[in-house]
Design a protein around this motif. Sequence first.
Motif, mmCIF file in Angstrom:
data_model
loop_
_atom_site.group_PDB
_atom_site.id
_atom_site.type_symbol
_atom_site.label_atom_id
_atom_site.label_comp_id
_atom_site.label_asym_id
_atom_site.label_seq_id
_atom_site.Cartn_x
_atom_site.Cartn_y
_atom_site.Cartn_z
ATOM 1 N N HIS A 36 7.400 0.188 4.599
ATOM 2 C CA HIS A 36 7.171 0.656 5.967
ATOM 3 C C HIS A 36 5.961 1.583 6.017
ATOM 4 N N TYR A 37 5.311 1.618 7.186
ATOM 5 C CA TYR A 37 4.288 2.625 7.448
ATOM 6 C C TYR A 37 5.005 3.919 7.837
ATOM 7 N N PRO A 38 4.509 5.057 7.380
ATOM 8 C CA PRO A 38 5.094 6.324 7.836
ATOM 9 C C PRO A 38 4.653 6.603 9.275
ATOM 10 N N LYS A 39 5.616 6.820 10.158
ATOM 11 C CA LYS A 39 5.310 7.019 11.581
ATOM 12 C C LYS A 39 5.283 8.490 11.976
ATOM 13 N N LYS A 40 5.875 9.354 11.168
ATOM 14 C CA LYS A 40 5.958 10.763 11.525
ATOM 15 C C LYS A 40 5.095 11.603 10.589
ATOM 16 N N ASP A 41 4.684 12.757 11.109
ATOM 17 C CA ASP A 41 3.810 13.664 10.380
ATOM 18 C C ASP A 41 4.396 14.055 9.020
ATOM 19 N N LEU A 42 3.550 13.947 8.002
ATOM 20 C CA LEU A 42 3.866 14.301 6.617
ATOM 21 C C LEU A 42 5.014 13.477 6.034
ATOM 22 N N HIS A 43 5.137 12.238 6.494
ATOM 23 C CA HIS A 43 6.034 11.268 5.869
ATOM 24 C C HIS A 43 5.165 10.340 5.020
ATOM 25 N N SER A 44 5.728 9.850 3.926
ATOM 26 C CA SER A 44 4.996 8.962 3.023
ATOM 27 C C SER A 44 5.920 7.866 2.529
ATOM 28 N N ASN A 45 5.335 6.713 2.239
ATOM 29 C CA ASN A 45 6.132 5.647 1.638
ATOM 30 C C ASN A 45 5.928 5.602 0.131
ATOM 31 N N GLY A 89 0.808 -1.210 0.000
ATOM 32 C CA GLY A 89 0.000 0.000 0.000
ATOM 33 C C GLY A 89 0.836 1.252 0.000
ATOM 34 N N GLU A 90 0.153 2.336 -0.293
ATOM 35 C CA GLU A 90 0.794 3.644 -0.365
ATOM 36 C C GLU A 90 0.164 4.510 0.711
ATOM 37 N N TYR A 91 1.003 5.020 1.606
ATOM 38 C CA TYR A 91 0.518 5.682 2.815
ATOM 39 C C TYR A 91 1.114 7.076 3.002
ATOM 40 N N ILE A 92 0.334 7.920 3.720
ATOM 41 C CA ILE A 92 0.799 9.230 4.183
ATOM 42 C C ILE A 92 0.345 9.374 5.630
ATOM 43 N N ASN A 93 1.226 9.895 6.477
ATOM 44 C CA ASN A 93 0.882 10.194 7.861
ATOM 45 C C ASN A 93 0.585 11.684 7.943
ATOM 46 N N VAL A 94 -0.614 12.026 8.437
ATOM 47 C CA VAL A 94 -0.989 13.425 8.649
ATOM 48 C C VAL A 94 -1.507 13.547 10.072
ATOM 49 N N ASN A 95 -0.799 14.312 10.878
ATOM 50 C CA ASN A 95 -1.180 14.543 12.277
ATOM 51 C C ASN A 95 -1.400 13.236 13.048
ATOM 52 N N GLY A 96 -0.546 12.254 12.805
ATOM 53 C CA GLY A 96 -0.629 10.993 13.533
ATOM 54 C C GLY A 96 -1.639 9.999 12.971
ATOM 55 N N LYS A 112 7.343 15.733 3.870
ATOM 56 C CA LYS A 112 8.672 16.097 4.367
ATOM 57 C C LYS A 112 9.725 15.032 4.078
ATOM 58 N N ARG A 113 9.256 13.767 4.033
ATOM 59 C CA ARG A 113 10.211 12.682 3.842
ATOM 60 C C ARG A 113 9.537 11.495 3.184
ATOM 61 N N LYS A 114 10.218 10.905 2.233
ATOM 62 C CA LYS A 114 9.751 9.661 1.620
ATOM 63 C C LYS A 114 10.554 8.531 2.249
ATOM 64 N N ILE A 115 9.828 7.563 2.823
ATOM 65 C CA ILE A 115 10.472 6.437 3.494
ATOM 66 C C ILE A 115 10.406 5.202 2.599
ATOM 67 N N SER A 116 10.984 4.128 3.059
ATOM 68 C CA SER A 116 10.988 2.874 2.322
ATOM 69 C C SER A 116 9.557 2.410 2.044
#
Length: 111
Positions: free
Chosen positions: A72-81, A32-39, A65-69
């Motif tokens: 992984h699920y993005p754990k921090k605000d405005l991070h996306s995989n 899946g493709e995920y984005i973390n917004v405000n937790g 702010k950051r593209k992760i692997s």
Amino acid sequence: MRKNKHHLFIFVLMFFSFPLLACQSEHFATSGEYINVNGQIYMKSEELQETSSDYEIDQAIGKVKRKISADHYPKKDLHSNYEPVGTEVFSIKGTDKMIVANQTVYRMISD
């Protein structure tokens, strides 16, 4: 006696392996493709025809702010995989259960 030690060794090995596997699974997304917004975690909508033009955009939330692997699920605000750094993220008028990034709808998966 030797056979009993062998069985005990296998049992102990299995006993300690299962918790390690369980902990590891919390950190990895199956797909899946995920984005973390405000937790809150949002997943890219699987609706084939669903795009931002189907909804009224409300306001800018921020930029990725950051593209992760990808696994992984993005754990921090405005991070996306999935979305690249700098991608604008917008709210949708009338709901907090969906957001838009790159003209694609993401739906909240956690409350």
